[in-house]
Design an enzyme around this catalytic site. Structure first.
Site, PDB file in Angstrom:
ATOM      1  N   CYS A 228      40.324  37.313  51.432  1.00  0.00           N
ATOM      2  CA  CYS A 228      40.072  36.795  49.893  1.00  0.00           C
ATOM      3  C   CYS A 228      41.474  38.131  49.259  1.00  0.00           C
ATOM      4  O   CYS A 228      42.058  38.860  48.541  1.00  0.00           O
ATOM      5  CB  CYS A 228      38.953  38.168  49.735  1.00  0.00           C
ATOM      6  N   GLY A 232      47.597  36.532  45.460  1.00  0.00           N
ATOM      7  CA  GLY A 232      48.577  37.544  47.097  1.00  0.00           C
ATOM      8  C   GLY A 232      48.837  38.112  46.873  1.00  0.00           C
ATOM      9  O   GLY A 232      49.850  38.606  47.317  1.00  0.00           O
ATOM     10  N   GLY A 233      48.825  39.468  46.343  1.00  0.00           N
ATOM     11  CA  GLY A 233      49.393  40.584  46.591  1.00  0.00           C
ATOM     12  C   GLY A 233      49.067  41.175  47.973  1.00  0.00           C
ATOM     13  O   GLY A 233      50.749  41.458  48.195  1.00  0.00           O
ATOM     14  N   ASP A 252      41.011  31.917  48.997  1.00  0.00           N
ATOM     15  CA  ASP A 252      39.933  32.642  48.714  1.00  0.00           C
ATOM     16  C   ASP A 252      39.284  31.710  47.932  1.00  0.00           C
ATOM     17  O   ASP A 252      39.247  30.261  47.963  1.00  0.00           O
ATOM     18  CB  ASP A 252      41.254  33.105  47.534  1.00  0.00           C
ATOM     19  N   CYS A 352      38.881  48.444  46.746  1.00  0.00           N
ATOM     20  CA  CYS A 352      40.117  49.322  45.400  1.00  0.00           C
ATOM     21  C   CYS A 352      38.325  49.794  45.048  1.00  0.00           C
ATOM     22  O   CYS A 352      38.682  50.164  44.014  1.00  0.00           O
ATOM     23  CB  CYS A 352      40.635  48.618  44.866  1.00  0.00           C
TER      24      CYS A 352
END
Ligand SMILES: C[S@@+](CC[C@H](N)C(=O)[O-])C[C@H]1O[C@@H](n2cnc3c(N)ncnc32)[C@H](O)[C@@H]1O
Length: 419
Positions: A228, A232-233, A252, A352
């Site tokens: 996911c 692209g962090g 993604d 998160c």
């Protein structure tokens, strides 16, 4: 800009943000595009005022009842986060007097609802999960803006060198306490003026996100999937950890998010990243790669409630129904992604979110249904990736980061090794 006009703009911005029909950050940036003449201090005052209202909406709406005039103007006056003299210049004498009266109210008398400023469903979930001892410090931490964390691109630069460059420019930058790649900077400096940023030596990334990438511990020459990947962090952090070798697939379902990854990839200097839009988690591509991947990261779509410091609107835009839909999606994605992992390979499930339902509950159900995946204690995985004091980051074998304990966003991660 004249103070009266600035307060009018704050009122207009609040009217838009409080509709809660789109993410507050996109409403604020669209608003600033329409008002290009605003300077940085004016923008800061408007954005922080709007965010303060979103953080403390129940309390401020309660206090605003006693005033007169448009509700959004009263809220803007009570939550004003810009220069105090500017506000004085914008207020009529009745308004100034009313504001003084409200400011004089003793907060010790407020009920719990006006102290935590969370919707009831979320307050009761967190309170029963954490107990009062940890709940109230969390409330206090969520009321503060997040610090600015940077990740050094280890492919191109060393943390000591970037620290000295930033500190020579007077930024008071310090190493992050846990991530060996991280730097924390007070305030909101304009990074675009630094060559290190333009060259791709640093990226903005919360220390918590860096720790998730460290938990994957991707190595040179491996086959890795970021299931996911979004913009692209974490992909960029994984690719740099692999020293731009091997193959890193960034999947993604959202093509726009993957498009945002491409310029960041170019800046980063990575040549091992392969972005690919998939139709859904059961896309044919997954079947073709089944059993071939060394490490799979599932950074699942979630309620985002761990990011309330940055996105306080989320607490008003999420609901128990939305969380129930997300947990079904998380289960389905994890169940499909696990097929990629080769024997001996690693699977990481992360969110998160602060909620047990999106975290431990998903990991426990997955473990029960997949006995060939052996849980790997997150502190062991982090210590192997050179994370200091890894034991402080882990609860019951899972990575559990809290804004109140770790000064990061709220994150969860579970790690397994396939037999
Ligand atoms: C938490 S975000 C990822 C953030 C990203 N990893 C980062 O570090 O910037 C979750 C992502 O999951 C994607 N997503 C939603 N459903 C998906 C699915 N069925 N398969 C793969 N990705 C999906 C969303 O488009 C979103 O970009």
């Amino acid at each position: 800009m004249h103070p009266t006009a600035l307060l009018d703009l704050a009122t207009e911005l609040l009217r838009a943000v409080l509709k809660l029909d789109a993410p507050a950050d996109s409403i604020v940036s669209a608003f600033f595009k329409r008002h290009r003449s605003l300077g940085p201090r004016e923008r800061h005052a408007l954005a922080e005022t709007a965010y303060t209202v979103l953080r403390r909406r129940p309390l401020l709406q309660h206090l605003a009842q006693s005033g007169t005039g448009a509700l959004e103007r009263r809220l803007a006056i009570l939550a004003w986060s810009g220069d105090a003299n500017l506000l004085k210049g914008a207020l009529g004498s009745n308004e100034a007097q009313w504001r003084q009266q409200v400011k004089a109210i003793d907060p010790a008398g407020f009920s719990d609802k006006f102290r935590h400023n969370l919707p009831d469903w979320l307050a009761s979930a967190l309170r029963s999960q954490l107990g009062d001892e940890a709940f109230w410090p969390l409330v206090a931490a969520l009321d503060e803006p997040a610090p600015l964390d940077l990740r050094v691109n280890v492919l191109k630069a060393k943390r000591e060198d970037i620290l000295s460059t930033l500190n020579q420019a007077g930024l008071r930058a310090a190493p992050t306490p846990f991530s060996p790649w991280g730097i924390r900077v007070p305030g909101k400096p304009a990074l675009q003026k630094f060559d290190a940023f333009v060259r791709g030596d640093i990226e903005v990334q919360d220390e918590g996100s860096q720790l998730l990438a460290l938990l994957v511990d991707a190595k040179r020459g491996e086959m890795v999937v970021d299931f996911c990947a979004g913009a692209g962090g974490k992909t960029l952090a994984l690719g740099a950890a692999m020293r731009s070798t091997g193959r890193l697939y960034a999947f993604d379902v959202n093509g726009h998010r993957l498009d945002a990854l491409k310029p960041r990839m170019a800046r980063s200097g990575l040549s091992n990243v392969h972005p690919a839009q998939i139709a859904h988690e059961r896309d044919e591509r997954i079947k073709r790669l089944a059993g071939k991947i060394d490490r799979v990261l599932v950074d699942a779509p979630c309620s985002g409630l761990g990011t309330l410091r940055r996105n306080p609107d989320l607490k008003w835009r999420q609901s128990p129904q939305a969380v129930a839909e997300l947990t079904a999606k998380q289960t389905a994605i994890l169940d499909s992604a696990q097929r990629l992992v080769k024997p001996g390979g690693r699977l990481v499930y992360a969110t998160c979110s602060l909620l047990r339902d999106e975290n431990e509950a998903i990991a426990e159900a997955f473990g029960a249904a997949h006995p060939d995946f052996i849980p790997l204690p997150a502190d062991e995985a982090l210590a192997a990736a050179h994370v200091d004091r890894a034991g402080e980051l882990v609860d019951n074998g899972y990575l559990r980061l809290w804004p109140s304990r770790h000064a990061t966003d709220g994150f969860f991660a579970a790690v397994w090794q396939r037999k």
